[in-house]
Design an enzyme around this catalytic site. Structure first.
Site: not given
Ligand code: F6R
Length: 608
Positions: A2, A27, A74, A100-101, A481, A485, A488, A504, A603
């Protein structure tokens, strides 16, 4: 998570708010809305979907106003929809809130307020705050906000405006970022600095539990008991252009291209004209290091992957025992932490809720807490005892790239510094390694220049629904990583496997045509990787391998090969990951994905 923008001044507030929200869209982009004062009333517009929808609406139906607040969301409580979008208001629209939160006790508050006759229109936790402020309001909105803070539980940043007090915007924060921009005859509130940079470079970084009151003529900061506090101004030195796309199609591509420069800047911790590492604000001494019997590295996502490499480096060069933890696991698993513990938190944004919680847990148990972060003035920066900044510049794309490589450079600096202090690394060894590290910007640039070749791989395989990354040693962490990437931003299912683990279990997934990315940059493990490649190819896999130029034997085993320059094994993760970043980027663009705003992500994860 947000984005909030507030403006009070002489300009058209919708212009300032929309331009600020554009900078904060990373955000959250489930919905966007704003509220502006007009003719002694507050007009609210809010829409599900991207900011562009709000922007179009304002273009066609402008609001003449010089004060207002805006939000890009968000979704946490309640699906993305017009009604769940912010701002939220009380019933007569006289009190307006963006948030936000997360309000943790919102259900309990909602139940109580409903019993008292308040009607809710959304499923959000934020609406509770608008009604709660209505209940508490006795003609002084600052007082109502102050009382509200002792009732709500959770993490939050709020901007609040009140119809009866049209000369002020109020901001409060706890565990969620909020900054104040100070101008002449105008002032700003925002979740992040880029939102206000076109207008001012003078910034106040709010602390938890503070209340800020912005008017046209000034800004006043109060602590939670109502006492006025002095304002310490932070002057932003980086350029607004740093947070713009600068001609690139996406922020992610721009940020990949900025990596040689970010690496170069971060290498300054290991100056070429001195035979020591200079870590600025890190005050850890030789005696401290002798006292610590345990080092934890805690982080989330990409930063966690950097931590895995950090463990390898610190164990090798400083001979200290290191555990790497995902912050959300660490905080709930009762770890053994005391005065003999050093905890290193890694966070690009410096606002990740779980990483902060892990730091606090460690601090409360007597540990020394050091941070590696990209954001000066962030919560992680403020709460750590020692801080090392990654000098990547602002990272806007949701998928982290330049922050990751500069985290790695910082971890080389930290491990070599600790090694020198402890005497487990000689000056000559250090100087030799540093010399190699200084080649990294060039190595990375050469990979960026091969962009078109990488794009061809993505073009050819863009319809794959599964991909596997295999590697050994440091390569296995880079695989993690690369896999993150890819998934996402391109939504291709992918897994990373330590190549020795294939037999295995994971090898069962390999079939005719499966795309396998094989990292083979570790000389002492090269032969073993060749065997692993043969094993997956025997089951039909198409293998794209990445290796050092001198290990040409690979071309006979893999279907395609990409090379990095010859360099010591310990520094190969940086150039190698750049290949994988470009690969993910091109897969995503070839599949028509919105690279900078991948679905369901945002983000800076400021909620748990
Ligand atoms: C992935 C990504 C995330 C972040 C994670 C931690 O590309 O960016 O996995 O690495 O959310 O964020 P910070 O580093 O801000 O704590």
């Amino acid at each position: 998570m947000c984005g909030i923008v507030g403006y009070i001044g002489e300009k058209q507030c919708t212009d300032v708010i929309l331009s600020g929200l554009t900078k904060l869209e990373y955000r959250g982009y489930d919905s966007a809305g704003l509220a502006a004062f007009k003719d002694k009333a507050i007009e609210t517009r809010k829409f599900k979907g991207r900011l562009q929808i709000l922007d179009e609406n304002i273009k066609h139906h402008p609001i003449e106003s010089t004060m207002g607040i805006g939000h890009t969301r968000w979704a946490t409580h309640g699906a993305p929809s017009d009604v769940n979008s912010h701002p939220h208001t009380n019933e007569d629209h006289s009190i307006v809130v963006v948030h936000n939160g997360i309000i943790e006790n919102y259900l309990e508050l909602r139940e109580r307020l409903s019993k008292n006759g308040y009607k809710f229109t959304s499923q959000t936790d934020t609406e509770v705050v608008a009604h709660l402020l209505d209940e508490l309001y006795r003609g002084d909105i600052i007082d109502a906000v102050r009382q509200m803070l002792s009732i709500v539980k959770g993490s939050y940043a709020f901007a609040v405006v009140c119809k009866n007090e049209p000369d002020k915007i109020i901001g409060v924060r706890k565990d969620s970022p909020l900054i104040v921009g100070l101008g002449k005859g105008e002032n700003f509130l925002a979740s992040d600095i880029p939102a206000i940079l076109p207008y001012t470079r003078e910034v106040y970084l709010m602390q938890d539990d503070e209340i800020v009151v912005c008017t046209r003529d000034g800004v006043t900061v109060y602590d939670k008991d109502g006492s006025e506090k002095p304002i310490e101004i932070f002057h932003v030195t980086w350029n607004a252009i740093d947070a713009e796309k600068g001609g690139y199609e996406h922020f992610m591509l721009k940020e990949i291209h900025e990596q040689p420069e970010g690496i170069r800047k971060t290498l300054h911790y290991m100056p070429e004209d001195k035979d020591e590492v200079i870590l600025g604000d890190v005050k850890i001494t030789k005696e401290d290091l002798q006292r610590y019997n345990k080092v934890y590295i805690v982080a989330c996502g990409t930063a966690y992957h950097a931590g895995l490499i950090g463990k390898y480096l610190i164990e090798k060069y400083a001979r200290m025992s290191v555990e790497v933890d995902i912050a959300s696991e660490f905080r709930y698993r009762n770890p053994i932490v005391d005065e003999q513990t050093l905890l290193i938190a890694i966070s690009q944004s410096g606002e990740t809720a779980d990483t902060l919680a892990a730091m606090r847990l460690a601090k409360n148990n007597g540990a020394r807490v050091m941070a590696i972060t990209n954001v000066i003035g962030s919560s992680v920066d403020r709460e750590a005892q020692d801080v090392l900044y990654t000098l990547a510049g602002p990272e806007i794309a949701v998928a982290s790239t330049k922050a990751y490589v500069t985290q790695l450079v910082s971890l080389y600096a930290v491990s070599l510094h600790f090694g020198l202090l402890k005497g487990t690394l000689t000056k000559d060894e250090y100087i030799a390694l540093r010399r190699e590290l200084y080649h990294l910007p060039g190595y990375v640039q050469r990979i960026i220049d091969l962009d078109k070749k990488i794009q061809n791989i993505a073009k050819e395989h863009k319809d794959k629904e599964d991909m596997y990354f295999i590697g050994r040693g440091l390569d296995s962490y880079v695989c993690m990583e690369g896999s993150l990437k890819l998934k996402e931003i391109s939504y291709i299912h992918s897994e990373a496997a330590a190549a020795g683990e294939l037999k295995h279990g994971p090898i069962a997934l390999i079939e005719e045509g499966t795309l396998v990315i094989a990292l083979c940059t570790q000389d002492f493990l090269f032969e073993k990787m060749l065997s692993n490649i043969q094993e997956v190819r025997a089951r039909g896999a198409y293998v794209v391998a990445f290796s050092k130029r001198s290990n040409e034997a690979i071309t006979k085993e893999a279907d395609e090969t990409f090379f990095i320059d010859d360099m010591p094994d310990d520094i190969t993760p940086i150039p190698t990951v750049v290949y994988l970043q470009l690969l993910a980027y091109h897969f995503a663009t070839e599949r028509g994905c919105d690279v900078d705003k991948p679905r369901n992500l945002a983000k800076s994860v400021t909620v748990e």
